[in-house]
Scaffold this motif. Structure first.
Motif: not given
Length: 159
Positions: A55-57, A90, A146, A149, A151
């Motif tokens: 999780h990028e966020n 994150r 995607e 955010n 992946r």
């Protein structure tokens, strides 16, 4: 001092849906917290595991309600039982694996919120699908990640 009391349709939000072979429910949607956080519940059978992902966020906190679950966060492994907690920062790859024969229930807190929309958009209502998990298209679930955010970084862990 401003007091914040979330209002939302708890009945509609809490309806269970199938997601990747397990059931999920949104207990507290981001819309009720000004998208500061959301809370979900996952009920999964033995052997259930999502693919390793990032999780990028969101920060993610898991609380084991029932069963035994192994959480993989980066290169660490955490074997948890009811009442124990794991943290997924994150940007760090993570996954989990349900080890108990009776399955497991996990509460997952996400901050900030919005990722619950990803789960809901890829889920199928239990009321519509019935008592057995329907087939799911992992490729479609991964492709839709995607936009949030999220992946996928590897296959799911196995028993």
């Amino acid at each position: 001092m401003t007091q914040f009391f979330p209002t939302f349709d708890q009945t509609a939000e809490r309806e269970p849906f199938w997601f990747l072979g397990g059931q999920a429910r949104i207990l507290l949607p981001g819309t009720a917290t000004d998208n500061r956080l959301s809370l979900m519940e996952f009920a999964d059978p033995i052997g259930h595991a999502p693919p390793h992902h990032v999780h990028e966020n969101e920060e993610e906190v898991w609380f084991v309600l029932d069963g035994e679950v192994t959480f993989f966060v980066g290169d660490q492994r955490h074997d948890l039982v009811p009442g124990q907690v794991a943290y997924g920062p994150r940007g760090i790859p993570h996954s989990y694996l349900v080890r108990s024969p009776e399955g497991a229930r996990i509460a997952a807190l996400f901050s900030p919120a919005r990722i619950e929309e990803y789960f809901r958009s890829n889920g199928i209502s239990v009321a519509e699908a019935g008592d057995l998990p329907p087939e799911f298209d992992l490729g479609a679930v991964v492709a839709s990640a995607e936009a949030f955010n999220l992946r996928v970084t590897g296959p799911p862990p196995t028993l």
